[in-house]
Design an enzyme around this catalytic site. Structure first.
Site, mmCIF file in Angstrom:
data_model
loop_
_atom_site.group_PDB
_atom_site.id
_atom_site.type_symbol
_atom_site.label_atom_id
_atom_site.label_comp_id
_atom_site.label_asym_id
_atom_site.label_seq_id
_atom_site.Cartn_x
_atom_site.Cartn_y
_atom_site.Cartn_z
ATOM 1 N N GLU A 229 0.831 -1.209 0.000
ATOM 2 C CA GLU A 229 0.000 0.000 0.000
ATOM 3 C C GLU A 229 0.867 1.261 0.000
ATOM 4 O O GLU A 229 0.725 2.155 0.833
ATOM 5 C CB GLU A 229 -0.985 -0.007 1.177
ATOM 6 C CG GLU A 229 -2.036 -1.095 1.037
ATOM 7 C CD GLU A 229 -3.189 -0.975 2.035
ATOM 8 O OE1 GLU A 229 -3.180 -0.040 2.866
ATOM 9 O OE2 GLU A 229 -4.109 -1.811 1.965
ATOM 10 N N GLU B 145 -5.285 -8.408 -0.617
ATOM 11 C CA GLU B 145 -6.114 -8.051 0.541
ATOM 12 C C GLU B 145 -7.540 -7.874 0.041
ATOM 13 O O GLU B 145 -7.796 -7.035 -0.823
ATOM 14 C CB GLU B 145 -5.630 -6.764 1.232
ATOM 15 C CG GLU B 145 -4.326 -6.923 1.982
ATOM 16 C CD GLU B 145 -3.975 -5.706 2.825
ATOM 17 O OE1 GLU B 145 -4.907 -5.009 3.309
ATOM 18 O OE2 GLU B 145 -2.767 -5.449 3.007
#
Length: 514
Positions: free
Chosen positions: A194, A317
């Site tokens: 991320e 995710e």
């Protein structure tokens, strides 16, 4: 059974109180050479809340079967569903984690503050060797996310040498002194996490330069080909994907990650895991199905730069994210797990199966006690969630040959909005058995599936169903078997006809044996 074209025409008739719900067709064309990668069925274990500590890794005084401090009843549960890989140490935690803190004698390891998840002390007793021991016990591959946010290229290079070099060096000797003379041969490697957010608040242009910089020092040591996974987009940030595919050569990137969570409310008020009505249920199903749009649009961008599909899309995710359970630390992200969550998991896995040409990795968030967990624990007790049982039912698709389907589904309509009531995916395993996973999202009406299966030369069939009386139903420590798969009585084969009934809000996996 030959590989000639086979078509199953399936009529779906759904019945309300007195009115037929309509008719649809499911067409299955058995000509594909694509494989549903087992790595679509991967999982995630971040140093977050009670996932690692008090989840996998317990106090040595706890009276449960253990290997060192690794909890073996949890290990056995994950072995049963054939977990292919486990992602660690994060997540957001990865970009604050320094691997050298977690090796050597535990009494000498430093205690750090987990600033990402709750500002709590972390004694680093669970580190590299403990994680790789856990993966060995489960029988899965380790997927390690390296620190780009607060780490250095040198630190990442050293970790890989420590893990994977089998010759003589200071770091390989250190690994041997710490109990593992042979190289671990870790292949799956995330270059950051991320990076658009908690991994460094980077622009895609800056991140791609960092990927190439760090990646230059991520070496293939003898016997181990490193599969570098780039930190990809947040949800529908298609620009991020465009920049990554433009600027990172396909030969240098095994996969591009993508993250998407089903959030029923907004990020400040995500909604309850257990107390919700049909309005929130419907919204959850609608938002879950947005995964198909995301995969299609990101894949289209990737196709422009990589028509050979060398680079996988890794949805590493995903899952439903609700508010933490009342009375628990909100930073620990502990949530219960209902039939709604199982339907979201099954629908999402059907989407991944049907895009297996590009989606070749995925990791549900997370394995234990965090977000859409497979397992919940309290002290020495544990319970398997409805989501766990979806993975148990769907393990038949792992490394099976994908069978394309075309579905014209009746609608599930609520408050003037509609989504398809039924979704599905299909595959053929190495023994020639066909598995069709069917999900009925309509919580009010059953769906009767009728099929002409003449071309399949089916001798016998069986089916299992996962459902419950209400979509808010959960498994608890006191009632652990409320929701679990049951073999259901199938309509007998009548000539070349097949009939399957999908109860309201249910998952049914049909096995057709030649």
């Amino acid at each position: 059974m030959t590989s000639t074209l086979r078509t199953i025409a399936v009529c779906l008739l759904a019945f309300g109180a007195t009115t037929a719900f309509g008719q649809a067709t499911l067409t299955v064309t058995d000509t594909s050479t694509q494989t549903i990668s087992r790595f679509i069925y991967g999982h995630f274990a971040e140093d977050l809340g009670r996932c690692i500590y008090d989840g996998f890794w317990v106090d040595d005084s706890m009276k449960v079967p253990r290997k060192d401090r690794i909890r073996l009843d949890v290990v056995e549960a994950l072995k049963r569903i054939k977990v292919p890989d486990l992602r660690w140490p994060g997540g957001c935690f990865a970009d604050q984690y320094h691997w050298s803190d977690g090796i050597g004698p535990r009494a000498q390891r430093p205690t750090r503050v987990n600033t990402t998840w709750g500002m709590i002390p972390d004694d680093n007793s669970f580190g590299t060797h403990e994680f790789l021991e856990l993966c060995g016990l489960i029988g899965c591959e380790p997927y390690i996310a390296g620190n780009v946010g607060s780490g250095t290229p040198q630190e990442m290079e050293n970790w890989l040498e420590y893990l994977n070099y089998g010759g003589k060096s200071t770091l390989s000797a250190q690994r041997a002194a710490n109990g593992h003379p042979a190289p671990y041969k870790v292949s799956l490697w995330g270059v950051g996490n991320e990076s658009w957010g908690c991994g460094g608040s980077m622009t895609p242009e800056f991140y791609t330069d960092q990927f190439k910089r760090y990646g230059e020092f991520c070496k293939d040591y003898p016997g181990t080909h490193l599969k570098k996974i780039a930190s990809g987009p947040n949800s529908d940030d298609y620009h991020w994907t465009e920049v990554c595919m433009q600027r990172i050569p396909a030969w240098d990137m095994y996969a591009l990650s993508m993250h998407y969570y089903t959030v029923v409310g907004d990020w400040d008020h995500k909604g309850s895991a257990t107390r919700f009505g049909e309005d929130e249920y419907f919204t959850g199903m609608r938002k879950c199905m947005f995964m198909d749009t995301l995969v299609r649009k990101h894949s289209a961008i990737m196709d422009k730069y990589d028509p050979a599909k060398r680079v996988a899309l890794a949805v590493d995710e995903w899952g439903i994210w609700t508010d933490a359970e009342p009375g628990t630390n909100p930073a620990f992200l502990y949530q219960q797990n209902s039939l709604r969550d199982a339907l979201i998991a099954a629908t999402t896995l059907n989407i991944f199966n049907n895009h297996c040409d590009r989606v070749r990795m995925a990791n549900l968030a997370q394995a234990i006690n965090v977000l859409q967990a497979l397992i919940l624990t309290k002290g020495a007790r544990m319970v398997l969630t409805p989501t766990y049982y979806v993975f148990e039912l769907y393990k038949v698709h792992q490394d099976a040959r994908w069978i394309p389907i075309s579905l014209n589904s009746p609608d599930y309509t609520y408050n003037g909005q509609s989504i398809p009531a039924v979704n599905a995916s299909a595959s053929r395993d190495q023994q020639g058995r066909v598995h069709i996973s069917l999900v009925n999202l309509d919580p009010n009406k059953e769906v009767t599936v009728s099929a002409n299966i003449q071309a399949l030369h089916v001798r016998s069939m069986s089916q299992e169903v996962l459902t419950s009386a209400h979509f808010t139903d959960i498994n608890t420590l006191d009632e652990p078997n409320k929701i679990r798969p049951l073999a259901s009585t199938a309509e007998p084969l009548s000539g070349d006809s097949l009939s399957v009934t999908l109860p309201p809000a249910s998952i049914v996996v049909v096995e057709l044996r030649p």
